[in-house]
Write a protein that holds these residues in place. Structure first.
Motif, mmCIF file in Angstrom:
data_model
loop_
_atom_site.group_PDB
_atom_site.id
_atom_site.type_symbol
_atom_site.label_atom_id
_atom_site.label_comp_id
_atom_site.label_asym_id
_atom_site.label_seq_id
_atom_site.Cartn_x
_atom_site.Cartn_y
_atom_site.Cartn_z
ATOM 1 N N ARG A 1 36.588 51.992 35.565
ATOM 2 C CA ARG A 1 36.957 52.199 36.975
ATOM 3 C C ARG A 1 36.367 53.523 37.428
ATOM 4 N N ARG A 2 36.186 53.658 38.766
ATOM 5 C CA ARG A 2 35.672 54.926 39.301
ATOM 6 C C ARG A 2 36.828 55.865 39.530
ATOM 7 N N ARG A 3 36.677 57.084 38.975
ATOM 8 C CA ARG A 3 37.798 58.020 39.098
ATOM 9 C C ARG A 3 38.086 58.355 40.561
ATOM 10 N N LYS A 4 37.009 58.537 41.375
ATOM 11 C CA LYS A 4 37.252 59.038 42.739
ATOM 12 C C LYS A 4 38.045 58.062 43.607
ATOM 13 N N ASP A 5 37.878 56.751 43.426
ATOM 14 C CA ASP A 5 38.612 55.812 44.298
ATOM 15 C C ASP A 5 39.301 54.688 43.520
ATOM 16 N N ASP A 6 39.322 54.749 42.192
ATOM 17 C CA ASP A 6 40.019 53.776 41.346
ATOM 18 C C ASP A 6 39.400 52.375 41.434
ATOM 19 N N LYS A 7 38.201 52.273 42.001
ATOM 20 C CA LYS A 7 37.577 50.947 42.162
ATOM 21 C C LYS A 7 37.071 50.452 40.812
ATOM 22 N N GLU A 8 37.322 49.177 40.521
ATOM 23 C CA GLU A 8 36.866 48.609 39.250
ATOM 24 C C GLU A 8 35.342 48.471 39.276
ATOM 25 N N LEU A 9 34.658 48.865 38.199
ATOM 26 C CA LEU A 9 33.196 48.768 38.154
ATOM 27 C C LEU A 9 32.804 47.314 37.920
ATOM 28 N N THR A 10 31.823 46.831 38.691
ATOM 29 C CA THR A 10 31.441 45.430 38.518
ATOM 30 C C THR A 10 30.694 45.214 37.200
ATOM 31 N N ASN A 11 29.902 46.233 36.799
ATOM 32 C CA ASN A 11 29.119 46.063 35.567
ATOM 33 C C ASN A 11 29.624 46.948 34.446
ATOM 34 N N ALA A 12 30.910 47.053 34.299
ATOM 35 C CA ALA A 12 31.465 47.918 33.241
ATOM 36 C C ALA A 12 31.063 47.364 31.872
ATOM 37 N N PRO A 13 30.712 48.267 30.916
ATOM 38 C CA PRO A 13 30.348 47.782 29.588
ATOM 39 C C PRO A 13 31.519 47.108 28.873
ATOM 40 N N ALA A 14 31.199 46.287 27.872
ATOM 41 C CA ALA A 14 32.236 45.558 27.136
ATOM 42 C C ALA A 14 33.205 46.511 26.432
ATOM 43 N N SER A 15 32.746 47.752 26.180
ATOM 44 C CA SER A 15 33.615 48.726 25.499
ATOM 45 C C SER A 15 34.573 49.408 26.473
ATOM 46 N N SER A 16 34.395 49.199 27.791
ATOM 47 C CA SER A 16 35.254 49.921 28.744
ATOM 48 C C SER A 16 36.707 49.483 28.538
ATOM 49 N N HIS A 17 37.595 50.426 28.783
ATOM 50 C CA HIS A 17 39.011 50.171 28.511
ATOM 51 C C HIS A 17 39.548 48.971 29.297
ATOM 52 N N VAL A 18 39.193 48.868 30.573
ATOM 53 C CA VAL A 18 39.777 47.758 31.346
ATOM 54 C C VAL A 18 39.160 46.402 30.979
ATOM 55 N N LYS A 19 37.948 46.422 30.440
ATOM 56 C CA LYS A 19 37.365 45.155 29.951
ATOM 57 C C LYS A 19 38.096 44.730 28.666
ATOM 58 N N ARG A 20 38.365 45.711 27.800
ATOM 59 C CA ARG A 20 39.066 45.417 26.535
ATOM 60 C C ARG A 20 40.447 44.832 26.781
ATOM 61 N N THR A 21 41.112 45.385 27.796
ATOM 62 C CA THR A 21 42.542 45.059 27.952
ATOM 63 C C THR A 21 42.833 44.110 29.125
ATOM 64 N N ALA A 22 41.789 43.614 29.812
ATOM 65 C CA ALA A 22 41.999 42.763 31.007
ATOM 66 C C ALA A 22 43.035 41.678 30.692
ATOM 67 N N GLN A 23 44.193 41.803 31.316
ATOM 68 C CA GLN A 23 45.344 40.985 30.911
ATOM 69 C C GLN A 23 45.131 39.490 31.082
ATOM 70 N N GLU A 24 44.339 39.118 32.127
ATOM 71 C CA GLU A 24 44.119 37.693 32.381
ATOM 72 C C GLU A 24 43.095 37.088 31.439
ATOM 73 N N SER A 25 42.378 37.937 30.693
ATOM 74 C CA SER A 25 41.294 37.410 29.852
ATOM 75 C C SER A 25 41.796 36.911 28.494
ATOM 76 N N PHE A 26 43.086 37.075 28.238
ATOM 77 C CA PHE A 26 43.625 36.637 26.935
ATOM 78 C C PHE A 26 44.172 35.218 27.038
ATOM 79 N N GLU A 27 44.246 34.581 25.925
ATOM 80 C CA GLU A 27 44.810 33.226 25.862
ATOM 81 C C GLU A 27 45.944 33.224 24.832
#
Ligand code: HEM
Length: 293
Positions: A188-214
């Motif tokens: 996410r961008r610190r200045k406005d909290d906007k989620e990055l569209t191309n965040a790397p797979a290692s980014s924290h929100v990609k790792r933990t994206a709650q809807e991505s789990f089964e």
């Protein structure tokens, strides 16, 4: 009617103190817990019971277990079983000091105070790295569905499980990172909290994206920054109707699934990890029937 400890669903307070207790050798916790149940209103402080207490009372709390150290692969994390956890919530340091003294005195016959962390809200609710923390938390009924146990009968109905980890930030390392790399680490961008569209797979929100789990892995995070002298970090606190969603996220964070470690670990590390069961309330007091009290 809701019978959870109200502090679980309430917004994060301005100030807090976390107390962790161990059981004294050979102690019988019954009287101390009844004393605590009388004092606790679930709002001024939230209570979590660790597995050592259930074992000492010869009871099993279905779903309560020990914090995992590893998931077969990936990073190994600290696990520190603890008997009792109290999250004191307030607005005033003096009030929190007196409440800490009262709680410690109430349980002193069986419990020793091992750990005390002072915590606070930073800005509008940011981690000390400057990033907004809590944006994707479930809200309203979804928060209740994620955090509060339902349909389990009297004594368990309205209870919750909480995972607690003290993380220590390496501010020098974090500050040496380029601002783009910092944003990529979180996703996410610190200045406005906007989620990055191309965040790397290692980014924290990609790792933990709650809807991505089964199944989907929703948790209710109620973490707060802590500090002591010039050290600081996040006291990570997540409530769930079980520990399953939290463990699914942690498993991905440590790289056990695909060998990719959460980029958070570049600048912060947990120094503890404990699990607790948060009993429900009955007539304004803690309901400890599931422990046979
Ligand atoms: C020092 C440790 C941590 C820091 C600084 C941190 C910080 C953040 C930040 C800044 C966000 C983005 C905003 C938000 O949605 O809240 C976030 C999201 C999230 N974090 Fe963490 N976090 C930490 C540890 C953890 C741990 C240990 C877990 C679970 C095992 C976790 C689970 C989540 C979840 C579920 C989200 C939302 C993901 C989504 O669905 O978009 N975090 N965290």
């Amino acid at each position: 009617m809701r019978n959870n400890q109200p502090g679980i669903l309430a917004p994060v307070p301005k100030l807090a103190r976390y107390l962790k207790f161990s059981l004294k050798a050979g102690a019988k916790p019954r009287a101390a817990l009844l004393e605590l149940a009388r004092l606790a209103d679930g709002s001024k402080f939230v209570v979590g019971i660790g597995q050592p207490v259930a074992l000492a009372l010869g009871k099993t709390i279905e779903g309560l277990r020990t914090f995992p150290t590893h998931f077969g692969a990936g990073l190994v994390l600290p696990s520190m079983p603890s008997a009792l956890w109290c999250w004191l919530r307030g607005e005033d340091r003096g009030d929190l000091l007196h409440l800490s003294r009262n709680v410690a005195a109430a349980v002193a016959s069986a419990f020793s105070l091992d750990d005390l962390i002072d915590a606070f809200k930073f800005g509008t609710g940011r981690d000390l790295s400057g990033y907004v923390d809590g944006t994707e938390n479930p809200k309203g009924n979804k928060a209740v569905a994620a955090a509060i146990l339902r349909g389990q009968g009297a004594g368990m109905e309205g209870s919750s499980f909480v995972a607690v980890q003290q993380w220590v930030h390496d501010f020098a390392t974090f500050e040496a990172m380029k601002s783009k790399d910092q944003d990529n680490a979180i996703g996410r961008r610190r200045k406005d909290d906007k989620e990055l569209t191309n965040a790397p797979a290692s980014s924290h929100v990609k790792r933990t994206a709650q809807e991505s789990f089964e199944p989907e892995a929703f948790i209710l995070r109620r973490s707060m920054p802590w500090s002591e002298g010039t050290r600081g970090g996040l006291n990570f606190v997540a409530f769930g109707k079980s520990f399953d969603a939290y463990e699914a996220q942690l498993k991905r964070m440590v790289g056990a699934e695909d060998g990719i470690t959460d980029a958070l670990f570049k600048f912060t590390l947990p120094i503890s990890g404990s699990y607790f069961w948060c009993p429900p309330m009955q007539r304004g007091k803690l309901d400890l029937r599931a422990l046979g009290l």
